[in-house]
Design a protein around this motif. Structure first.
Motif, PDB file in Angstrom:
ATOM      1  N   LEU A 260       0.848  -1.192   0.000  1.00 40.08           N
ATOM      2  CA  LEU A 260       0.000   0.000   0.000  1.00 40.08           C
ATOM      3  C   LEU A 260       0.882   1.240   0.000  1.00 40.08           C
ATOM      4  CD1 LEU A 260      -2.522  -1.341   2.625  1.00 40.08           C
ATOM      5  CD2 LEU A 260      -3.066  -0.866   0.223  1.00 40.08           C
ATOM      6  N   LEU A 261       0.819   2.011  -1.077  1.00 41.58           N
ATOM      7  CA  LEU A 261       1.696   3.160  -1.276  1.00 41.58           C
ATOM      8  C   LEU A 261       0.869   4.440  -1.232  1.00 41.58           C
ATOM      9  CD1 LEU A 261       3.821   1.634  -4.172  1.00 41.58           C
ATOM     10  CD2 LEU A 261       4.234   1.524  -1.710  1.00 41.58           C
ATOM     11  N   GLY A 262       1.079   5.240  -0.197  1.00 36.83           N
ATOM     12  CA  GLY A 262       0.289   6.447   0.005  1.00 36.83           C
ATOM     13  C   GLY A 262       0.766   7.608  -0.845  1.00 36.83           C
ATOM     14  N   VAL A 263      -0.134   8.142  -1.662  1.00 36.71           N
ATOM     15  CA  VAL A 263       0.130   9.312  -2.494  1.00 36.71           C
ATOM     16  C   VAL A 263      -0.834  10.401  -2.017  1.00 36.71           C
ATOM     17  CG1 VAL A 263       0.167  10.219  -4.849  1.00 36.71           C
ATOM     18  CG2 VAL A 263       0.828   7.852  -4.424  1.00 36.71           C
ATOM     19  N   LYS A 264      -0.341  11.302  -1.185  1.00 36.28           N
ATOM     20  CA  LYS A 264      -1.199  12.280  -0.506  1.00 36.28           C
ATOM     21  C   LYS A 264      -1.515  13.454  -1.431  1.00 36.28           C
ATOM     22  CE  LYS A 264      -1.304  15.306   3.586  1.00 36.28           C
ATOM     23  NZ  LYS A 264      -2.578  14.883   4.197  1.00 36.28           N
ATOM     24  N   VAL A 265      -2.764  13.519  -1.881  1.00 32.65           N
ATOM     25  CA  VAL A 265      -3.219  14.609  -2.746  1.00 32.65           C
ATOM     26  C   VAL A 265      -4.436  15.327  -2.158  1.00 32.65           C
ATOM     27  CG1 VAL A 265      -2.285  13.571  -4.839  1.00 32.65           C
ATOM     28  CG2 VAL A 265      -4.622  13.014  -4.128  1.00 32.65           C
TER      29      VAL A 265
END
Length: 459
Positions: A260-265
């Motif tokens: 699970l790779l968090g890409v904070k947008v």
């Protein structure tokens, strides 16, 4: 102070036209009317053939670069390279954002080297807390423990049953409607059957509000890899942690072994700018291209439980690049009880091999706020979904929305991609739709498909 064009439009036209190649696609025409001439933030996307250094591009655009600081460091927490108030994207998209007048935007859009120009709007992602009186609970009362995956080939397809699952997992692994038998919708008392391998080696990029990576239910498989908000990699809202849990946490996840790779947008108010969404997709594509040659890599999925009104050309182009690179994409249909074709990225499902997801409830009805229409490819449970919370390392809470349905499909995509690694995005989409239950939902017009993994447990 926001930067603006420092030379006249006529000079800019003559300079820029001679230095940029013709675009692959025609530029977007929907820019601000020059008559109003308001100043606003815009996203400018250049033609794919434009490869020159940014400094040269901006010089030809007429920006005064001499008084500006050129390369602010680029790392996993930055948006791109900054040139004063100009902000560029990453490796896969040639684009930048800047403040300018509507007349300048209109002039730039006509240049042969500009693919599209669009206002950098901000979208708020709607989500419903299922019941404010429920609050948050801790996992310590839940006795389920997923056995560690053993990588021996003879165990990869072994089926495991979880008897402490939330209702959404129970529903997607049975062909029959769920029977309450005294269970509440927020109880962890449903049966979920899944394969032990369950997405191992698959990377899922969560374009969202961040992930509470310290939550015990992620088992160390969650990490933050990008943020559009300086150095802020926290999940201030909880939306991102919740969706990540449905994709791949131990208790609440469809695919319990994914990365699970968090890409904070999205920020703490669950708001984000269009440019941040594009930058997030761009980062995911760049990361995917690097990861493909690394040991243990099995494939990449993007989960986008977000969106906004209208057709966004830059976001469409970003997702087009993602699918062309072999990434698989699930998007939320929206929570306005209206036609999903009015929103981006939901409407892209008619043009790209991505899966647009509507939401259903526990009695197999379309969730009352879920968007609908021909752009919805499939439905998944989205009402009263219990998952991981940002409120602590063991916290869990229920939420409702197509945002909660979308990650169930992303998890199912991860499961199938591991077993079918050679499928392109169109092929995986067709496989997911072919395994769905047809015609079981009430209140759905057009396509009536409900997500299912084909194992047919008793829920």
């Amino acid at each position: 102070m926001k930067y603006s064009l420092v030379i006249s439009t006529s000079v800019l036209l003559s300079t820029f036209t001679t230095t940029l190649a013709a675009p692959v696609n025609p530029p977007a025409t929907a820019v601000a009317a020059a008559a109003a001439d308001d100043t606003d933030e815009y996203i400018v996307v250049l033609a794919p053939t434009e490869k020159r250094p940014w400094a040269q591009v901006f010089t030809d655009l007429g920006y005064n670069m001499t008084s500006r600081t050129h390369a602010i460091s680029v790392n996993k927490h930055t948006f791109g390279t900054n040139y004063g108030d100009l902000r560029t994207f990453g490796k896969e998209v040639r684009a930048f954002t800047t403040h300018m007048k509507g007349s300048d935007a209109a002039s730039l859009s006509s240049l042969p080297g500009v693919l599209s120009i669009e206002k950098d709007v901000k979208w708020t992602v709607k989500v419903q807390r299922f019941n404010e009186t429920y609050g948050t609970h801790n996992l310590k009362d839940n006795k389920w423990s997923f056995p560690a995956v053993k990588r021996q080939q003879d165990q990869m397809n072994q089926v495991v049953q979880q008897s402490t699952a939330p209702w959404n997992l129970g529903r997607i692994s049975t062909a029959q409607p769920l029977v309450s038998n005294g269970r509440e919708v927020i109880d962890l008392k449903f049966n979920y059957q899944f394969e032990r391998s369950s997405g191992i080696g698959i990377d899922v990029y969560m374009l969202d509000s961040g992930i509470n990576t310290q939550h015990v239910d992620f088992g160390g498989r969650a990490k933050m890899v990008f943020t559009a908000f300086g150095n802020d990699i926290t999940d201030g809202h909880g939306h991102g942690t919740h969706t990540a849990g449905t994709v791949g946490s131990t208790t609440f996840g469809v695919a319990k072994n994914v990365n699970l790779l968090g890409v904070k947008v999205l920020d703490a108010q669950n708001q984000g700018s269009l440019s941040s969404f594009v930058a997030g997709v761009d980062f995911a594509v760049s990361s995917h291209m690097q990861r493909r040659s690394q040991p243990g890599f099995k494939g990449s999925i993007i989960n986008m439980s977000l969106g906004g009104p209208g057709f966004s050309q830059p976001l469409f182009q970003a997702l087009q690049r993602a699918t062309q690179a072999g990434m698989h994409v699930a998007v939320a249909g929206g929570n306005d009880n209206t036609d999903s074709c009015q929103f981006s990225p939901a409407q892209f499902s008619q043009l790209l091999p991505i899966i647009n997801v509507g939401a259903s409830n526990v009695v197999d009805q379309r969730w009352e706020h879920s968007n609908y229409g021909k752009c919805i490819d499939i439905h998944a449970p989205g009402d009263g979904i219990v998952s991981t919370s940002n409120k602590g390392p063991q916290a869990m809470e229920p939420m409702s929305g197509t945002s909660m349905a979308c990650p169930a499909v992303a998890g199912a995509m991860a499961v199938e991609l591991l077993k079918n690694p050679n499928l392109d995005p169109a092929g995986l989409k067709q496989l997911i739709l072919s395994k769905a239950l047809n015609g079981v939902l009430q209140g759905v017009s057009g396509g009536n498909l409900l997500l299912n993994n084909g194992l047919r447990a008793i829920g």
